[in-house]
Design a protein around this motif. Sequence first.
Motif, PDB file in Angstrom:
ATOM      1  N   ILE A 365     -18.384 -22.383   5.591  1.00  0.00           N
ATOM      2  CA  ILE A 365     -17.809 -21.344   6.446  1.00  0.00           C
ATOM      3  C   ILE A 365     -17.764 -20.034   5.670  1.00  0.00           C
ATOM      4  N   VAL A 366     -18.249 -18.965   6.274  1.00  0.00           N
ATOM      5  CA  VAL A 366     -18.190 -17.629   5.692  1.00  0.00           C
ATOM      6  C   VAL A 366     -17.200 -16.809   6.504  1.00  0.00           C
ATOM      7  N   MET A 367     -16.142 -16.329   5.842  1.00  0.00           N
ATOM      8  CA  MET A 367     -15.144 -15.487   6.491  1.00  0.00           C
ATOM      9  C   MET A 367     -15.143 -14.122   5.820  1.00  0.00           C
ATOM     10  N   VAL A 368     -15.149 -13.069   6.620  1.00  0.00           N
ATOM     11  CA  VAL A 368     -15.288 -11.703   6.123  1.00  0.00           C
ATOM     12  C   VAL A 368     -14.101 -10.871   6.595  1.00  0.00           C
ATOM     13  N   GLY A 369     -13.629  -9.973   5.747  1.00  0.00           N
ATOM     14  CA  GLY A 369     -12.512  -9.124   6.142  1.00  0.00           C
ATOM     15  C   GLY A 369     -12.347  -7.950   5.210  1.00  0.00           C
ATOM     16  N   LYS A 370     -11.131  -7.450   5.156  1.00  0.00           N
ATOM     17  CA  LYS A 370     -10.846  -6.302   4.311  1.00  0.00           C
ATOM     18  C   LYS A 370      -9.810  -6.675   3.267  1.00  0.00           C
ATOM     19  N   VAL A 371      -9.865  -5.996   2.123  1.00  0.00           N
ATOM     20  CA  VAL A 371      -8.877  -6.175   1.074  1.00  0.00           C
ATOM     21  C   VAL A 371      -8.421  -4.792   0.615  1.00  0.00           C
ATOM     22  N   THR A 372      -7.118  -4.572   0.659  1.00  0.00           N
ATOM     23  CA  THR A 372      -6.525  -3.318   0.214  1.00  0.00           C
ATOM     24  C   THR A 372      -6.172  -3.463  -1.258  1.00  0.00           C
ATOM     25  N   MET A 373      -6.766  -2.618  -2.099  1.00  0.00           N
ATOM     26  CA  MET A 373      -6.632  -2.752  -3.546  1.00  0.00           C
ATOM     27  C   MET A 373      -6.681  -1.375  -4.192  1.00  0.00           C
ATOM     28  N   PRO A 374      -6.311  -1.281  -5.477  1.00  0.00           N
ATOM     29  CA  PRO A 374      -6.292   0.032  -6.130  1.00  0.00           C
ATOM     30  C   PRO A 374      -7.677   0.665  -6.210  1.00  0.00           C
ATOM     31  N   GLN A 375      -7.702   1.986  -6.060  1.00  0.00           N
ATOM     32  CA  GLN A 375      -8.917   2.717  -6.370  1.00  0.00           C
ATOM     33  C   GLN A 375      -9.145   2.680  -7.875  1.00  0.00           C
ATOM     34  N   ALA A 376     -10.375   2.827  -8.272  1.00  0.00           N
ATOM     35  CA  ALA A 376     -10.700   2.785  -9.707  1.00  0.00           C
ATOM     36  C   ALA A 376      -9.897   3.820 -10.470  1.00  0.00           C
ATOM     37  N   GLY A 377      -9.239   3.379 -11.532  1.00  0.00           N
ATOM     38  CA  GLY A 377      -8.503   4.285 -12.402  1.00  0.00           C
ATOM     39  C   GLY A 377      -7.131   4.661 -11.904  1.00  0.00           C
ATOM     40  N   SER A 378      -6.653   4.053 -10.810  1.00  0.00           N
ATOM     41  CA  SER A 378      -5.358   4.411 -10.257  1.00  0.00           C
ATOM     42  C   SER A 378      -4.596   3.156  -9.870  1.00  0.00           C
ATOM     43  N   SER A 379      -3.309   3.140 -10.190  1.00  0.00           N
ATOM     44  CA  SER A 379      -2.475   2.009  -9.790  1.00  0.00           C
ATOM     45  C   SER A 379      -1.683   2.310  -8.527  1.00  0.00           C
ATOM     46  N   THR A 380      -1.789   3.542  -8.004  1.00  0.00           N
ATOM     47  CA  THR A 380      -1.018   3.934  -6.833  1.00  0.00           C
ATOM     48  C   THR A 380      -1.903   4.220  -5.620  1.00  0.00           C
ATOM     49  N   GLU A 381      -3.079   4.810  -5.837  1.00  0.00           N
ATOM     50  CA  GLU A 381      -3.979   5.109  -4.722  1.00  0.00           C
ATOM     51  C   GLU A 381      -4.745   3.854  -4.323  1.00  0.00           C
ATOM     52  N   LYS A 382      -4.736   3.552  -3.014  1.00  0.00           N
ATOM     53  CA  LYS A 382      -5.370   2.322  -2.534  1.00  0.00           C
ATOM     54  C   LYS A 382      -6.568   2.638  -1.627  1.00  0.00           C
ATOM     55  N   GLN A 383      -7.446   1.660  -1.465  1.00  0.00           N
ATOM     56  CA  GLN A 383      -8.534   1.751  -0.510  1.00  0.00           C
ATOM     57  C   GLN A 383      -8.828   0.366   0.039  1.00  0.00           C
ATOM     58  N   ASN A 384      -9.441   0.330   1.224  1.00  0.00           N
ATOM     59  CA  ASN A 384      -9.801  -0.938   1.857  1.00  0.00           C
ATOM     60  C   ASN A 384     -11.271  -1.240   1.590  1.00  0.00           C
ATOM     61  N   ASN A 385     -11.529  -2.350   0.923  1.00  0.00           N
ATOM     62  CA  ASN A 385     -12.880  -2.794   0.629  1.00  0.00           C
ATOM     63  C   ASN A 385     -13.186  -4.071   1.408  1.00  0.00           C
ATOM     64  N   THR A 386     -14.426  -4.527   1.310  1.00  0.00           N
ATOM     65  CA  THR A 386     -14.862  -5.741   2.013  1.00  0.00           C
ATOM     66  C   THR A 386     -14.642  -6.968   1.139  1.00  0.00           C
ATOM     67  N   ILE A 387     -14.103  -8.028   1.738  1.00  0.00           N
ATOM     68  CA  ILE A 387     -13.910  -9.290   1.033  1.00  0.00           C
ATOM     69  C   ILE A 387     -14.611 -10.402   1.817  1.00  0.00           C
ATOM     70  N   VAL A 388     -15.188 -11.351   1.094  1.00  0.00           N
ATOM     71  CA  VAL A 388     -15.871 -12.490   1.699  1.00  0.00           C
ATOM     72  C   VAL A 388     -15.326 -13.773   1.077  1.00  0.00           C
ATOM     73  N   VAL A 389     -14.912 -14.700   1.911  1.00  0.00           N
ATOM     74  CA  VAL A 389     -14.435 -16.009   1.459  1.00  0.00           C
ATOM     75  C   VAL A 389     -15.422 -17.058   1.961  1.00  0.00           C
TER      76      VAL A 389
END
Length: 398
Positions: A365-389
């Motif tokens: 089974i391939v499940m795809v979605g979004k993951v909210t995680m820190p932007q490179a070099g920042s512990s406070t600014e976040k962005q939504n990237n693609t995640i695949v399980v």
Amino acid sequence: MKGAKPLMLLSATLLTINALAQQGIFYYVNTNAELINSKTTDVVLNDNGIVILNECSDAKYENPAVQLIELNKSFIKTSENIVKINGLSSVNTITRYTDGNYGILANEVECPVRLNVSGSYKEMSQSPILDQKNEYIVDRAVVGKQILVVSTQSEVKGKYAIVLSSFDVESGEKQWSKVVSSETNESADAIAADNDGNVVVLGRKYNDSGTEYIPIFYKLDTKGGIVWKKSSVDMPSNFYSQNMAISKNNEIFYACGLTQRSGLQTKLYKLDANGNTKRSVSIIEFTGNGVLSLSSGKILLYGSRFYTDVKQVVTKGAYVILDSDLNELSNKSLSVNDKPDADFKYSTTSSSDLQAALELESGSIVMVGKVTMPQAGSSTEKQNNTIVVVADIYGNYK
């Protein structure tokens, strides 16, 4: 909420893609500095791996654009393309035509559009879907030589109607369109194909004031004729999402998200081929985004659930596998020990949500979605990237 996409069109592709059977979690950081937030709306197979369709936007979740990500059979990103469309309001679904090209159905502010994509993903042309102003495309199903698309049409004085449109599976050209709802003030949420060449449309029927609604089902033939109509599922009026899948013996599995005093939960119903309720179960503390009927007869329900650590409350991608009688077989959530958290150099926790899924011929089974995680070099600014399980036939991803 995307989920049970019929795989008839993809059967030949499935034979070439057994190498996609490895398990694990993969994530892909957006390379566009402006459009940093991605939300998955659909996923399809191709000869080389999978193609993920995202709606991406800027840091304020504005100025949406189309994002296509191609992964090879080892889940390595081989291409990422972003195309800006004037007046775009939402990105909905992607279909691979039998000529090897792709069609993306999206909505502009005033009307839906079809985006034609070459096999290289580098060329995208736009064509309006004529005579459909004030219409909002929702979902599609592939039946034989047709792509059947369901949408909601805005009527005068705030009333809505369900519309079914047919497109050619080889070229994507529109063939016809018709209003199929038998009463006014009904909107569409999903469409799925059965194994008899029909489709089931899931929608909502509103009261006269538009303040409450109930779920409604239509079984339609491939010309848009009504086989039957049912509103037999007894649901409270506070449900906020709904989706469905159809099994190989034409049973309908209907999932509905509810807000209860105890928190969020998803209720899953099993209906027979005529839309009559057979059984239901509740999955507590779980938000379901979609349902997938597996070739084994099992049912996959995917979405997210809340997770609390010492510093924050986040959501984590989650899924449940049930047998055909709705007995729970596997119930899993991503954790802080999984990627991308395991790769962080910051004291933070990601949020994730699984938004689309498909099954491989191997049963994985391939499940795809979004993951909210820190932007490179920042512990406070976040962005939504693609995640695949990627999970095996038992639901294990590690």
